[in-house]
Design an enzyme around this catalytic site. Structure first.
Site, short mmCIF file in Angstrom:
data_model
loop_
_atom_site.label_atom_id
_atom_site.label_comp_id
_atom_site.label_asym_id
_atom_site.label_seq_id
_atom_site.Cartn_x
_atom_site.Cartn_y
_atom_site.Cartn_z
N HIS A 98 26.24 44.15 49.75
CA HIS A 98 25.15 45.13 49.73
C HIS A 98 24.53 45.18 51.13
O HIS A 98 23.33 45.01 51.30
CB HIS A 98 24.12 44.77 48.66
CG HIS A 98 24.61 45.03 47.27
ND1 HIS A 98 24.53 46.28 46.68
CD2 HIS A 98 25.23 44.23 46.37
CE1 HIS A 98 25.06 46.22 45.46
NE2 HIS A 98 25.51 44.98 45.26
N ASP A 105 39.61 47.31 38.70
CA ASP A 105 39.59 48.20 37.53
C ASP A 105 40.28 49.53 37.81
O ASP A 105 40.39 50.38 36.93
CB ASP A 105 38.16 48.42 37.03
CG ASP A 105 37.26 49.10 38.06
OD1 ASP A 105 37.68 49.26 39.23
OD2 ASP A 105 36.11 49.44 37.70
N HIS A 122 36.89 51.30 41.05
CA HIS A 122 36.18 50.87 42.26
C HIS A 122 37.08 50.92 43.49
O HIS A 122 36.60 51.19 44.60
CB HIS A 122 35.65 49.45 42.09
CG HIS A 122 34.39 49.35 41.31
ND1 HIS A 122 34.36 49.41 39.93
CD2 HIS A 122 33.10 49.19 41.71
CE1 HIS A 122 33.11 49.29 39.51
NE2 HIS A 122 32.33 49.16 40.56
N ASP A 164 32.83 42.20 37.70
CA ASP A 164 31.54 42.88 37.87
C ASP A 164 31.15 43.57 36.57
O ASP A 164 30.59 44.67 36.55
CB ASP A 164 31.60 43.88 39.02
CG ASP A 164 30.22 44.33 39.51
OD1 ASP A 164 29.20 43.73 39.11
OD2 ASP A 164 30.16 45.31 40.29
#
Length: 381
Positions: free
Chosen positions: A189, A241, A244, A265
């Site tokens: 982030h 997945d 992403h 996640d």
């Protein structure tokens, strides 16, 4: 008395055809003859792999870690049914009091494994020490690191991994101090530059939180955080997945980062039908396999580790490599040599698949776990 599991067994040295003996929650012995990996999916009636280790779990089965109460136990049970035998309960950026309440509720589950559930190894604190400019699906409660505050949280429940934006205020200069205090620091982030990423690694940051997502991307003149990871990292999280990350991005990362490992996640939508769910303070919506905010931003996932394994094999990874990406490398990253591998003395954390990679059995510390019906019916493409 020893119990045996027969099949093609993945040991640290490779696959053997034989049997694994376990007793009192530990692996006693593995007996067998080596077999080439490429034969396993063609021949095996039972493929015996290490139990999965997931370092980034927000929720599952309609429960969110930030809810407190018994949510963590329910999440641990959800993921155990899909082959995860150990996990890090992952928090959201939120006011301090909300994080504190979530960790208080987590504490007993870190001491004693929930009945029928995965082992909760501790906490991945994903925020609040992140960049306000790279929140992704995190609420806008980012703050500057306060070590005393962090240590107070870790006394409630053990914080093993901390996501940090190194470019924020004095975060860069605090990484070595965080390491000495026992925290594994991950870059994530972050709106920082390539140089910020390299400097953070030099200071002792160990990895990257969901590489490529919620960080500065790779450009040939401005390599960004992604470039720092690809050029210098030994470890990084990947969310396989196939929403992403494009398969090509996954393969590029695996080629560049020797011990890149996979995480889910996962949100409370994991294991649940399409609909509306909770992620921290946010409402999220599961549809067509993904989880998003109302503005269409990806917000965690509905992934489980058994599906992560199938996805890795589907994009071309050898089964032994894929299995280590969802087990061994994450365990090594956490410094835990008794999980994430099948060898004498290790925990009897075992998953068994058929040749179509349908999950057939899960054992945690030798305890048989009821598997998910959906996983048992899902075969590789």
């Amino acid at each position: 008395m020893s119990q045996a599991i027969e099949g093609h067994i993945l040991t640290p040295q490779g696959f053997v055809h034989g049997r694994l003996l376990h007793t009192q929650g530990r692996i006693e012995a593995i007996e067998g003859t080596p077999i080439p990996t490429e034969r396993v999916l063609r021949e095996a009636d039972a493929i015996v792999l290490p139990g999965f280790v997931d370092c980034h779990v927000h929720g599952g089965d309609g429960h969110d870690i930030m809810q407190g109460g018994d949510a963590a136990a329910q999440v641990a049970r959800c993921h155990a049914r899909h082959g995860t035998t150990a996990l890090l309960a992952t928090t959201m950026t939120a006011p301090f009091a909300e994080i504190e309440a979530a960790l208080r509720a987590l504490s007993p589950h870190c001491v004693r494994r929930p009945s029928g559930g995965a082992r909760v190894l501790g906490v991945h604190l994903e925020g609040p020490y992140i960049s306000p400019g790279k929140l992704g699906a995190q609420p806008a409660f980012a703050i500057t690191l306060d070590l005393e505050q962090l240590q107070a949280l870790s006394r409630l429940a053990p914080i093993r991994v901390l996501t940090l934006a190194p470019e924020v205020n004095d975060h860069q200069s605090r990484i070595a101090e965080l390491n000495r205090a026992g925290f594994i620091v991950q870059i994530g982030h972050s709106a920082g530059s390539y140089d910020d990423g390299v400097a953070a690694l030099e200071q002792g940051a160990r990895g990257f939180t969901h590489l490529f997502n919620a960080m500065t991307g790779l450009h040939h003149r401005e390599p960004g955080m992604v470039g720092a990871a690809l050029a210098h990292a030994q470890h990084a999280e990947l969310i396989p997945d196939l929403l992403h990350l494009h398969p090509g991005a996954i393969r590029a990362a695996l080629r560049a980062i020797p011990c890149a490992y996979c995480v889910t996640d996962s949100t409370s939508a994991a294991g649940m039908p399409d609909g509306e769910y909770q992620l921290g303070r946010y409402r999220v919506f599961k549809c067509l396999g993904g989880v998003r905010l109302a503005d269409n931003t990806l917000a965690g996932s509905a992934l489980t580790m058994d599906q992560a394994l199938r996805n890795l094999v589907a994009i071309g990874l050898a089964l032994d490599d894929a299995a280590r990406r969802v087990s061994t490398y994450a365990a090594d990253y956490l410094g835990m040599t008794q999980i994430g591998r099948l060898q004498p003395g290790a925990a009897a954390d075992v998953v068994v698949f058929d040749r179509d990679l349908r999950l057939r059995r899960v054992l945690i510390e030798g305890e048989e776990i009821e598997i998910s019906a959906a996983s048992a019916d899902t075969a590789r493409p």
